[in-house]
Design an enzyme around this catalytic site. Structure first.
Site, PDB file in Angstrom:
ATOM      1  N   CYS A   2       0.881  -1.307   0.225  1.00  0.00           N
ATOM      2  CA  CYS A   2       0.046  -0.022   0.004  1.00  0.00           C
ATOM      3  C   CYS A   2       0.819   1.084   0.111  1.00  0.00           C
ATOM      4  O   CYS A   2       1.817   1.288   0.804  1.00  0.00           O
ATOM      5  CB  CYS A   2      -0.942   0.097   1.299  1.00  0.00           C
ATOM      6  SG  CYS A   2      -1.878  -1.283   1.345  1.00  0.00           S
ATOM      7  N   ARG A  27       5.399  -0.331  -5.963  1.00  0.00           N
ATOM      8  CA  ARG A  27       5.394  -1.059  -4.909  1.00  0.00           C
ATOM      9  C   ARG A  27       4.425  -2.216  -5.083  1.00  0.00           C
ATOM     10  O   ARG A  27       4.499  -3.004  -3.983  1.00  0.00           O
ATOM     11  CB  ARG A  27       5.112  -0.195  -3.794  1.00  0.00           C
ATOM     12  CG  ARG A  27       6.072   0.765  -3.522  1.00  0.00           C
ATOM     13  CD  ARG A  27       5.748   1.666  -2.225  1.00  0.00           C
ATOM     14  NE  ARG A  27       6.942   2.101  -1.700  1.00  0.00           N
ATOM     15  CZ  ARG A  27       7.228   2.232  -0.545  1.00  0.00           C
ATOM     16  NH1 ARG A  27       6.158   1.458   0.391  1.00  0.00           N
ATOM     17  NH2 ARG A  27       8.158   2.428   0.169  1.00  0.00           N
ATOM     18  N   TRP A  74      -2.798  -2.798  -1.547  1.00  0.00           N
ATOM     19  CA  TRP A  74      -2.563  -4.331  -1.852  1.00  0.00           C
ATOM     20  C   TRP A  74      -3.237  -5.090  -0.679  1.00  0.00           C
ATOM     21  O   TRP A  74      -3.129  -4.957   0.315  1.00  0.00           O
ATOM     22  CB  TRP A  74      -0.781  -4.240  -1.539  1.00  0.00           C
ATOM     23  CG  TRP A  74      -0.376  -5.396  -1.828  1.00  0.00           C
ATOM     24  CD1 TRP A  74       0.045  -5.917  -3.021  1.00  0.00           C
ATOM     25  CD2 TRP A  74      -0.058  -6.771  -1.046  1.00  0.00           C
ATOM     26  NE1 TRP A  74       0.553  -7.193  -2.986  1.00  0.00           N
ATOM     27  CE2 TRP A  74       0.622  -7.722  -1.779  1.00  0.00           C
ATOM     28  CE3 TRP A  74      -0.144  -6.952   0.364  1.00  0.00           C
ATOM     29  CZ2 TRP A  74       1.104  -8.687  -1.256  1.00  0.00           C
ATOM     30  CZ3 TRP A  74       0.295  -8.238   0.851  1.00  0.00           C
ATOM     31  CH2 TRP A  74       0.878  -9.205   0.093  1.00  0.00           C
ATOM     32  N   ASN A 100      -2.247   2.204   5.685  1.00  0.00           N
ATOM     33  CA  ASN A 100      -1.224   1.036   5.406  1.00  0.00           C
ATOM     34  C   ASN A 100      -1.099   0.330   6.688  1.00  0.00           C
ATOM     35  O   ASN A 100      -0.851   0.887   7.805  1.00  0.00           O
ATOM     36  CB  ASN A 100       0.241   1.505   4.996  1.00  0.00           C
ATOM     37  CG  ASN A 100       0.119   2.410   3.605  1.00  0.00           C
ATOM     38  OD1 ASN A 100      -0.966   2.375   2.983  1.00  0.00           O
ATOM     39  ND2 ASN A 100       1.402   2.626   3.381  1.00  0.00           N
ATOM     40  N   GLY A 101      -1.042  -0.937   6.165  1.00  0.00           N
ATOM     41  CA  GLY A 101      -0.812  -1.627   7.683  1.00  0.00           C
ATOM     42  C   GLY A 101      -1.768  -2.758   8.091  1.00  0.00           C
ATOM     43  O   GLY A 101      -2.591  -2.803   7.262  1.00  0.00           O
ATOM     44  N   GLU A 482      18.650 -17.180  -6.402  1.00  0.00           N
ATOM     45  CA  GLU A 482      18.260 -15.915  -6.840  1.00  0.00           C
ATOM     46  C   GLU A 482      17.646 -15.985  -8.314  1.00  0.00           C
ATOM     47  O   GLU A 482      16.737 -15.294  -8.638  1.00  0.00           O
ATOM     48  CB  GLU A 482      19.362 -14.901  -6.779  1.00  0.00           C
ATOM     49  CG  GLU A 482      19.172 -13.501  -7.308  1.00  0.00           C
ATOM     50  CD  GLU A 482      17.751 -12.852  -6.774  1.00  0.00           C
ATOM     51  OE1 GLU A 482      17.386 -13.149  -5.620  1.00  0.00           O
ATOM     52  OE2 GLU A 482      17.439 -11.589  -7.207  1.00  0.00           O
ATOM     53  N   LYS A 486      13.885 -14.937  -9.420  1.00  0.00           N
ATOM     54  CA  LYS A 486      13.778 -14.053 -10.611  1.00  0.00           C
ATOM     55  C   LYS A 486      12.827 -14.436 -11.461  1.00  0.00           C
ATOM     56  O   LYS A 486      11.925 -13.946 -11.928  1.00  0.00           O
ATOM     57  CB  LYS A 486      15.062 -13.592 -11.303  1.00  0.00           C
ATOM     58  CG  LYS A 486      15.426 -11.894 -11.382  1.00  0.00           C
ATOM     59  CD  LYS A 486      15.460 -11.064 -10.502  1.00  0.00           C
ATOM     60  CE  LYS A 486      14.791 -11.347  -9.020  1.00  0.00           C
ATOM     61  NZ  LYS A 486      14.961 -10.546  -8.175  1.00  0.00           N
ATOM     62  N   GLU A 489       9.253 -14.928 -10.085  1.00  0.00           N
ATOM     63  CA  GLU A 489       8.632 -13.751  -9.719  1.00  0.00           C
ATOM     64  C   GLU A 489       7.782 -13.135 -10.901  1.00  0.00           C
ATOM     65  O   GLU A 489       6.745 -12.644 -10.775  1.00  0.00           O
ATOM     66  CB  GLU A 489       9.515 -12.837  -9.338  1.00  0.00           C
ATOM     67  CG  GLU A 489       9.973 -12.806  -7.745  1.00  0.00           C
ATOM     68  CD  GLU A 489      10.955 -11.606  -7.370  1.00  0.00           C
ATOM     69  OE1 GLU A 489      10.781 -11.012  -6.452  1.00  0.00           O
ATOM     70  OE2 GLU A 489      12.176 -11.493  -8.059  1.00  0.00           O
ATOM     71  N   HIS A 505      18.359 -36.954  -4.645  1.00  0.00           N
ATOM     72  CA  HIS A 505      17.890 -37.580  -3.438  1.00  0.00           C
ATOM     73  C   HIS A 505      16.224 -37.278  -3.550  1.00  0.00           C
ATOM     74  O   HIS A 505      15.687 -37.181  -2.338  1.00  0.00           O
ATOM     75  CB  HIS A 505      18.497 -36.792  -2.199  1.00  0.00           C
ATOM     76  CG  HIS A 505      19.995 -37.321  -2.152  1.00  0.00           C
ATOM     77  ND1 HIS A 505      20.509 -38.699  -1.934  1.00  0.00           N
ATOM     78  CD2 HIS A 505      21.001 -36.588  -2.431  1.00  0.00           C
ATOM     79  CE1 HIS A 505      21.552 -38.585  -2.097  1.00  0.00           C
ATOM     80  NE2 HIS A 505      21.862 -37.406  -2.358  1.00  0.00           N
ATOM     81  N   LYS A 600       6.627  -4.423  -4.128  1.00  0.00           N
ATOM     82  CA  LYS A 600       8.003  -3.925  -3.940  1.00  0.00           C
ATOM     83  C   LYS A 600       8.434  -3.927  -2.400  1.00  0.00           C
ATOM     84  O   LYS A 600       9.730  -4.436  -2.057  1.00  0.00           O
ATOM     85  CB  LYS A 600       8.341  -2.603  -4.496  1.00  0.00           C
ATOM     86  CG  LYS A 600       9.635  -2.310  -4.752  1.00  0.00           C
ATOM     87  CD  LYS A 600      10.399  -3.058  -5.681  1.00  0.00           C
ATOM     88  CE  LYS A 600      11.992  -2.616  -5.641  1.00  0.00           C
ATOM     89  NZ  LYS A 600      12.722  -3.697  -6.240  1.00  0.00           N
TER      90      LYS A 600
END
Ligand code: G6P
Length: 605
Positions: A2, A27, A74, A100-101, A482, A486, A489, A505, A600
C-alpha cells in the site's frame, strides 16, 4: 505494498495525488482511490479496482480541491474491489481515512463498539474510521477521538493513517506505528507520503515520524505530538534523489533499465567506498564494532536474503569471521542460539521490510549493534540500526530486484575486505577489491550488451513450460536460488533453485521430457560435479542450458560468462538469469515491472 499520499494547501490537489500514486505504483497494488475537498465545501471521493489509469479515467473534470488524500491498496483484509479500496468514509460522511498496515484487533473493536453500524467494506481500516466517527458523535474533538482510537489498537498492529475531517477541510490528521510515513515540507503547503519518491516533484525536505506520534498538518503548519501530547520540534532532512532518476527514460520497462544500470552501480560503489590509493572509506566505528564481534548474523528477505548468502562467503573467506544468514520472517520468532558477541547486518533494498524490522526491534531491545545496508537513505531500518551503509544504486522501481542485489554483494565484498584488513588476515591482503569489482563492471557490461542471445534462449526454452530448474553447487547454489526467484517472480513459471548434488535424492522425480534445467557453473571445484548432475537430468529428457564461466566453459555451452574473482561470480552470472526472467515474462505476455500478487516494499509481516 500500500502507498499513501496527502496534500494540503495546493490548488491542484488531484494532480499532485495522482502523480504521487503513480510514483508508488511500483510497490504493487490492486486498487486505488482519492478524496479531495476545497474551502467551499465541495468534496469528492473516487475509488477504482485495478490500475491508477483506471482511477484516472473515473475522475471527472469537475473533481478538484486543495486538500486531499490518496492510496494504492495491496489487499490484506478483503478481496481487491472498489468497495474495499481506500479512502474509507464513516457512515455519517464526516471522516475519510487511508491506511497502510494491519489492525490486529479490528474484529474485537468492531464487535465491542460498532454493532449498530452498517459497513460498506471488509477492511480493518473501515473499523477505524467508523470508530473515530462514533467517538466524535459523543462530542469529542477530532484530535481526541483519533487519539482515543489509536490507544485502542493493539500492539500486534501496524499502521500509518491519514485522516480528513470534512468540517476542517484544510487539515490532515496523521499517525504511524511500524509502517513508514513522512511529512514533506512545502512553502504555503505541506504533503504526506509513505515514500519520499512520491512527492519529490513537490519538495525534497521531509520530516521523519517516530512510532506513536500524531501530527496535525495544515498548509502552513506541522504540529507533532508524542504519545503524552508533548509538542515535538524536529528538523526536516534533505533527500537529494532527483525525481527524474525514477523515470524510465527510453526503456520499455524499469526492469530492463535497472539490469542495464548494474555496471554503473559497481563503479559508483567503488567511487564512494574506495580511495584512489585502494584504502577503504567505511566509518571506523562500523569496522571496530564488527571486529569486536565473534559472529555476524545477516538477516534479510527475498532477493536481499540471496545477496546475504553471497555475503557469508565473502565475510568468511575474505575476512575469516563466522557468518550466518537468516530469513527475517523466521529469525524473529525462532532465533538461533546467539554467539557471545553477535553483530547484525540487515540487508534491505527498501529499508522498510516489516519482517526485517521486527528482528531489528528485538536486536535493539537486547542492546546489540547493527548495520543496515540499504538503497534508501533515511528509511526505517536505516534510522533504527546503529549504522547504515548506502548502495547509491538510484531508485529501484521494478518489483523484481536486480541492481540492488548486485549492489549489496559488491558492498559486502568491500566490507569484507576492510574487515579482513583490520583483522590482519592474509586472504584480505590478497583480495584487491577495487580491481576485482572493476573487472566485474566490465564483465556485466559485456553481458548486458548481448541481450539478443538470451532473448532467443528464453524463447526456445520457456514460452510454455509450467516448471523449470536452476542448478548449481557451492557459490553457484547461491546464484541459482536468486536466478530461480527472479524467473518465478515475473514469468510465473514454477522454478526451483536447487543444489545440483541433491537432485538425485528426490527432486529428480520431477524431471520429464522437455523440463528446462539451467546449470550454472562458475566454481572450479564443483564444475565437474554439476556437469555430471546435468547429464543425469539430460538422460531423463531435460532440456539443459549451461551458463558457465569462460575458463570452465565447454564447446556447446549456451551462455559464457566473463571470468571474474571466484567470490564475485554471482555478480556476472546473475545478469543473463535476470535477462532470461525478463524476456520469459514478456514472451508470456505479462507486465514484467508489476508481477501479480507481489509488492516491492512489504510493510506487513
Ligand atoms: C519483497 C520484494 C522482493 C524483495 C523483498 C525484500 O518481497 O518483492 O523483491 O527482495 O521484498 O525487500 P527489501 O527491500 O528488504 O530488500
Amino acid at each position: 505494498m500500500c502507498g499513501i499520499v496527502g496534500v494540503t494547501g495546493k490548488d491542484n490537489a488531484v494532480q499532485i495525488l495522482l502523480k504521487g500514486l503513480k510514483r508508488l505504483e511500483y510497490r504493487g497494488y490492486d486498487s486505488a482511490g482519492i478524496y479531495v475537498n476545497d474551502q467551499d465545501g465541495h468534496e469528492y471521493l473516487v475509488k477504482e479496482k485495478g490500475r491508477i489509469a483506471d482511477l484516472e479515467a473515473e475522475i471527472g473534470s469537475d473533481v478538484h480541491g486543495s486538500t486531499g488524500i490518496g492510496h494504492t491498496r495491496w489487499a490484506t483484509h478483503g478481496v481487491p474491489s472498489k468497495a474495499n479500496a481506500h479512502p474509507h468514509v464513516s457512515a455519517d460522511g464526516r471522516y475519510y481515512l487511508v491506511h497502510n498496515g494491519m489492525i490486529g484487533n479490528f474484529a474485537e473493536l468492531k464487535k465491542q463498539y460498532l454493532s449498530d453500524v452498517t459497513f460498506k467494506s471488509d477492511t480493518d481500516t473501515e473499523v477505524i474510521v467508523q470508530l473515530i466517527a462514533k467517538f466524535a458523535q459523543t462530542g469529542m474533538a477530532t484530535k481526541a477521538a483519533f487519539k482515543k482510537v489509536l490507544n485502542l489498537i493493539d500492539d500486534s498492529s501496524s499502521y500509518s493513517f491519514l485522516l480528513i475531517d470534512n468540517q476542517e477541510p484544510n487539515t490532515l490528521y496523521v499517525a504511524k506505528n511500524k509502517s513508514p510515513l513522512l511529512i514533506g515540507v512545502g512553502d504555503g503547503f505541506n504533503v504526506v507520503c509513505s515514500d519520499a519518491l512520491a512527492m519529490l516533484d513537490q519538495t525534497h525536505d521531509f520530516i521523519e515520524l517516530i512510532d506513536g506520534e500524531t501530527v496535525i498538518v495544515k498548509p502552513d503548519s506541522i504540529l507533532i505530538e508524542d504519545t503524552d501530547g508533548k509538542r515535538i520540534e524536529r528538523k526536516p532532512f534533505h533527500v537529494s534523489t532527483d525525481a527524474s532518476a525514477a523515470d524510465k527514460g527510453a526503456y520499455p520497462y524499469y526492469m530492463l533499465k535497472e539490469i542495464d544500470e548494474q555496471p554503473g552501480v559497481m563503479r559508483t560503489l567503488i567511487k564512494h567506498y574506495i580511495s584512489e590509493d585502494g584504502s577503504i572509506k567505511i566509518d571506523d566505528n562500523i569496522l571496530q564494532s564488527l571486529h569486536q564481534s565473534d559472529r555476524i548474523y545477516i538477516v534479510a528477505a527475498g532477493t536481499s536474503y540471496h545477496a546475504g548468502l553471497v555475503g557469508k562467503e565473502l565475510l568468511e573467506k575474505v575476512a575469516k569471521i563466522p557468518t550466518e544468514v537468516h530469513v527475517a520472517s523466521e529469525f524473529g520468532y525462532n532465533p538461533p542460539l546467539l554467539a557471545a558477541k553477535p553483530f547484525f547486518i540487515f540487508l534491505t533494498q527498501s529499508g522498510e521490510t516489516a519482517d526485517s524490522r521486527q528482528v531489528l526491534a528485538q536486536v535493539n531491545e537486547q542492546g546489540y549493534q547493527s548495520l543496515t545496508i540499504t538503497n534508501v537513505e533515511n528509511s526505517t531500518l536505516s534510522r533504527e540500526a546503529t549504522y547504515t551503509l548506502l548502495l547509491y544504486a538510484g531508485p529501484e522501481i521494478a518489483v523484481a530486484s536486480t541492481k540492488a542485489y548486485t549492489g549489496q554483494i559488491a558492498l559486502e565484498a568491500i566490507l569484507a575486505k576492510a574487515l579482513g584488513e583490520l583483522r590482519q588476515v592474509a586472504t584480505a591482503a590478497d583480495f584487491d577489491v577495487a580491481k576485482e569489482l572493476t573487472k566485474v563492471a566490465n564483465g556485466e557490461q559485456e553481458l548486458v550488451d548481448e541481450k539478443k542471445d538470451i532473448k532467443k534462449i528464453a524463447a526456445a526454452l520457456l514460452p510454455t513450460t509450467r516448471n523449470a530448474f536452476y542448478i548449481g553447487r557451492s557459490i553457484d547454489y547461491d546464484i541459482v536460488q536468486e536466478a530461480a526467484l527472479k524467473l518465478k517472480e515475473v514469468s510465473y513459471i514454477q522454478t526451483e533453485g536447487f543444489a545440483s548434488g541433491e537432485l538425485k535424492h528426490g527432486t529428480i522425480s520431477l524431471i520429464e521430457k522437455g523440463t528446462p534445467v539451467l546449470a550454472v557453473i562458475t566454481d572450479k571445484h564443483t564444475a565437474k560435479h554439476t556437469r555430471s548432475n546435468a547429464q543425469e537430468v539430460m538422460a531423463r529428457g531435460a532440456n539443459v542450458v549451461f551458463i558457465a564461466s569462460r575458463s570452465l566453459a565447454k564447446d556447446g555451452d549456451q551462455i559464457v560468462l566473463p571470468d571474474v574473482h571466484p567470490l564475485l561470480t554471482p555478480l556476472v552470472a546473475i545478469v543473463p538469469c535476470q535477462l532470461m526472467a525478463y524476456y520469459a515474462s514478456l514472451q508470456r505476455g505479462y507486465d514484467v515491472d508489476k508481477p501479480r500478487n507481489l509488492a516491492k516494499s512489504v510493510t506487513v509481516e
